[in-house]
Scaffold this motif. Structure first.
Motif, short mmCIF file in Angstrom:
data_model
loop_
_atom_site.label_atom_id
_atom_site.label_comp_id
_atom_site.label_asym_id
_atom_site.label_seq_id
_atom_site.Cartn_x
_atom_site.Cartn_y
_atom_site.Cartn_z
N CYS A 173 27.88 45.88 16.66
CA CYS A 173 27.31 44.57 16.31
C CYS A 173 26.50 43.99 17.46
O CYS A 173 25.37 43.54 17.27
N VAL A 174 27.09 43.99 18.64
CA VAL A 174 26.39 43.46 19.81
C VAL A 174 25.13 44.27 20.08
O VAL A 174 24.08 43.72 20.43
N GLY A 175 25.21 45.59 19.90
CA GLY A 175 24.06 46.46 20.14
C GLY A 175 22.86 46.10 19.29
O GLY A 175 21.72 46.19 19.75
N VAL A 176 23.10 45.70 18.05
CA VAL A 176 21.99 45.30 17.17
C VAL A 176 21.29 44.08 17.74
O VAL A 176 20.06 44.05 17.87
N TRP A 177 22.08 43.06 18.12
CA TRP A 177 21.46 41.82 18.61
C TRP A 177 20.83 42.01 19.98
O TRP A 177 19.78 41.43 20.26
N VAL A 178 21.45 42.81 20.82
CA VAL A 178 20.85 43.09 22.13
C VAL A 178 19.55 43.86 21.96
O VAL A 178 18.57 43.58 22.67
N SER A 179 19.50 44.80 21.03
CA SER A 179 18.25 45.54 20.82
C SER A 179 17.14 44.61 20.34
O SER A 179 15.99 44.75 20.77
N VAL A 180 17.46 43.66 19.49
CA VAL A 180 16.46 42.67 19.05
C VAL A 180 15.95 41.89 20.27
O VAL A 180 14.74 41.70 20.45
N PHE A 181 16.88 41.47 21.13
CA PHE A 181 16.53 40.72 22.33
C PHE A 181 15.63 41.53 23.25
O PHE A 181 14.59 41.05 23.72
N VAL A 182 16.00 42.79 23.53
CA VAL A 182 15.23 43.62 24.46
C VAL A 182 13.84 43.95 23.89
O VAL A 182 12.85 43.90 24.61
N VAL A 183 13.77 44.27 22.61
CA VAL A 183 12.46 44.55 22.00
C VAL A 183 11.58 43.31 22.03
O VAL A 183 10.39 43.38 22.34
N PHE A 184 12.17 42.14 21.73
CA PHE A 184 11.42 40.89 21.80
C PHE A 184 10.89 40.67 23.21
O PHE A 184 9.71 40.32 23.40
N LEU A 185 11.75 40.86 24.22
CA LEU A 185 11.30 40.73 25.61
C LEU A 185 10.13 41.65 25.89
O LEU A 185 9.11 41.24 26.46
N HIS A 186 10.29 42.89 25.51
CA HIS A 186 9.26 43.89 25.79
C HIS A 186 7.92 43.53 25.14
O HIS A 186 6.87 43.66 25.76
N LEU A 187 7.97 43.07 23.92
CA LEU A 187 6.73 42.82 23.19
C LEU A 187 6.08 41.48 23.50
O LEU A 187 4.85 41.36 23.46
N PHE A 188 6.89 40.46 23.82
CA PHE A 188 6.34 39.11 23.87
C PHE A 188 6.49 38.36 25.20
O PHE A 188 5.89 37.30 25.36
N PRO A 201 5.85 38.18 29.13
CA PRO A 201 5.14 38.81 30.24
C PRO A 201 6.09 39.13 31.40
O PRO A 201 7.02 38.38 31.68
N TYR A 202 5.87 40.24 32.04
CA TYR A 202 6.62 40.67 33.22
C TYR A 202 8.10 40.97 32.94
O TYR A 202 8.91 40.99 33.86
N SER A 203 8.45 41.19 31.70
CA SER A 203 9.84 41.53 31.38
C SER A 203 10.14 43.00 31.67
O SER A 203 11.29 43.41 31.64
N GLU A 204 9.10 43.77 31.98
CA GLU A 204 9.27 45.20 32.23
C GLU A 204 10.23 45.46 33.39
O GLU A 204 11.00 46.42 33.36
N LEU A 205 10.20 44.61 34.41
CA LEU A 205 11.08 44.80 35.57
C LEU A 205 12.55 44.67 35.16
O LEU A 205 13.38 45.51 35.52
#
Length: 105
Positions: A61-76, A78-82
């Motif tokens: 369950c946590v993995g689903v929400w964390v993946s949404v968070f990380v993908v959102f960071l990556h796509l939207f 800036p500078y979240s790559e670090l």
């Protein structure tokens, strides 16, 4: 679109953040309000309280929400790559550590 390398970084970062939330001691103060300590004669365990307790004790369950968070960071964001790179390296490290512990037994 996301490249294979970006996907791998997102996967390892998601793994590490999920493990942090569900299992790691450093996150215990955040988890503790959602659990009660149950005891019998010789054992002690944590029992989730309510829906939120069930959700944060479930790695899937946590993995689903964390993946949404990380993908959102990556796509939207800036500078979240670090941040994603650091979490990915930490995720890879924890997998290597777990693998090395099981190989030593």
């Amino acid at each position: 679109m996301v490249t294979i390398m970006e996907l791998l970084l997102i996967v390892f970062a998601t793994f590490r953040i999920t493990r942090l939330v569900v299992l790691d001691v450093i996150f215990e103060p955040v988890r503790s309000p959602f659990f009660t300590i149950e005891k019998n004669n010789e054992e002690e365990w944590l029992e989730p309280k309510g829906l939120l307790g069930e959700l944060i004790s479930c790695q899937w369950c946590v993995g689903v929400w964390v993946s949404v968070f990380v993908v959102f960071l990556h796509l939207f964001v800036p500078y979240s790559e670090l941040f994603i790179l650091v979490m990915a390296v930490a995720g890879m490290q924890s997998l290597i550590y777990e693998w090395s512990q099981t190989k030593g037994e």
